[in-house]
Enzyme design. Structure first.
Site, mmCIF file in Angstrom:
data_model
loop_
_atom_site.group_PDB
_atom_site.id
_atom_site.type_symbol
_atom_site.label_atom_id
_atom_site.label_comp_id
_atom_site.label_asym_id
_atom_site.label_seq_id
_atom_site.Cartn_x
_atom_site.Cartn_y
_atom_site.Cartn_z
ATOM 1 N N LYS A 248 0.878 -1.179 0.000
ATOM 2 C CA LYS A 248 0.000 0.000 0.000
ATOM 3 C C LYS A 248 0.917 1.232 0.000
ATOM 4 C CE LYS A 248 -4.247 1.623 2.216
ATOM 5 N NZ LYS A 248 -5.017 1.898 0.999
HETATM 6 N N1 PMP Z 1 -7.862 -1.817 -2.820
HETATM 7 C C1 PMP Z 1 -7.225 -0.640 -2.860
HETATM 8 C C2 PMP Z 1 -6.448 -0.268 -4.081
HETATM 9 C C3 PMP Z 1 -7.294 0.236 -1.762
HETATM 10 O O1 PMP Z 1 -6.653 1.414 -1.788
HETATM 11 C C4 PMP Z 1 -8.057 -0.147 -0.630
HETATM 12 C C5 PMP Z 1 -8.117 0.739 0.586
HETATM 13 N N2 PMP Z 1 -8.720 1.964 0.353
HETATM 14 C C6 PMP Z 1 -8.737 -1.372 -0.653
HETATM 15 C C7 PMP Z 1 -8.588 -2.194 -1.766
HETATM 16 C C8 PMP Z 1 -9.559 -1.829 0.514
HETATM 17 O O2 PMP Z 1 -8.730 -2.152 1.608
HETATM 18 P P1 PMP Z 1 -9.227 -2.022 3.108
HETATM 19 O O3 PMP Z 1 -10.412 -2.899 3.242
HETATM 20 O O4 PMP Z 1 -8.068 -2.510 3.912
HETATM 21 O O5 PMP Z 1 -9.552 -0.588 3.347
#
Ligand code: PMP
Length: 288
Positions: free
Chosen positions: A149
């Protein structure tokens, strides 16, 4: 509003970072989006674990441990008297010079912004989202693994621009070989014949914290879960579709590329999982 910046709580207008920060110059850094519900931070450990995995993958040593970061988040939330909040935790490589060399960055920059959660409009949950499949592909795993991330969201932003141009709310991004990966800020699920299907992490998607919570919730509710490759044609033929993410929670999708999904309204399994998820957020978390 107070922002946590490198160990101190500073006023919003004083929360400034040098233009030589490699987070800004190169997108060189990692981040997390976290949420608190009624004074409970949801899945804090999972978010912090992911932050450290992302940092390790880019060779960034965070000069605070998980406990110190958790304490800093809590301190920031308390200072801002926030019970229901969206928390953005960012760690950049820090200030360097104009070259790429990360060795020039002596100290990572750490900041935490907490704010009232900007809830998605209720109509999204009632009527579902209309989304499209973007031409912009998800990053190739071997180039920049989407499980990291990182602060590099440019291909997601390009896909978001495609959605905006098409008058849609979100874009689905395919992998380079044409399989469904994820949306610009959310993971994706479909339901076919009562079973939940979501792309495996191997396709090249973020290991969403909400994704895993939903998978576990479904298993508890005796709903079958399959992590398998999905083609666009499988999306169009799905009985239901929804997206998951920290901000979105579980949001139904009712149209993809102008084609209605299932009955054209939010599906029963989706709504059942959304109810279960919202119950979970009331009890599962770190209290502050
Ligand atoms: N995919 C991407 C590209 C993201 O940036 C996010 C988070 N905003 C998610 C999936 C979802 O992840 P999470 O459930 O941990 O927020």
């Amino acid at each position: 509003m107070k922002i946590f910046l490198n160990g101190e709580l500073v006023k919003r207008e004083d929360a400034k970072i040098t233009v030589f920060d490699h987070g800004l110059l190169y997108g060189d850094g990692v981040f997390e989006g976290i949420r608190s519900y009624g004074g409970l931070i949801f899945k804090l450990k999972e978010h912090l674990d992911r932050l450290f995995v992302s940092a390790k993958a880019i060779g960034l040593v965070i000069p605070m441990n998980e406990k110190e970061l958790a304490d800093a988040i809590i301190k920031t939330l308390k200072e801002n008297s926030l019970r229901d909040a969206y928390i953005r935790l960012v760690v950049t490589r820090g200030a360097g010079d104009l070259g790429l060399d990360p060795r020039k960055c002596k100290r990572p920059t750490i900041f935490i912004i907490s704010d009232k959660i900007a809830l998605y409009p209720e109509e999204y949950y009632k009527n579902g989202l209309e989304i499209i499949i973007a031409n912009t592909r998800r990053n190739i795993k071997d180039a920049l693994n989407p499980q990291i991330k990182s602060l590099n969201y440019l291909n997601n932003i390009l896909a978001k621009i495609e959605a905006i141009k098409a008058d849609a709310e979100e874009s689905i991004m395919l992998s380079s070989d044409g399989y469904v990966a994820e949306c610009t800020g959310d993971n994706i699920f479909i339901i076919k014949d009562g079973a939940l299907i979501t792309p495996p992490l191997d396709v090249g998607v973020l290991k969403g914290v909400t994704r895993l919570a939903v998978i576990n919730l479904a298993k508890k509710e005796k709903i079958a879960v399959n992590e398998k490759m999905i083609k666009p044609v499988d999306l169009y033929a799905a009985d239901e579709c929804f997206l998951t993410g920290t901000a979105a929670e579980i949001v139904p999708v009712t149209k993809i590329d102008g084609k209605s999904i299932g009955s054209g309204g939010p599906g029963g399994v989706t709504l059942r999982l959304l109810t279960g998820f919202r119950e979970l957020t009331k009890v599962d978390g770190v209290r502050y």
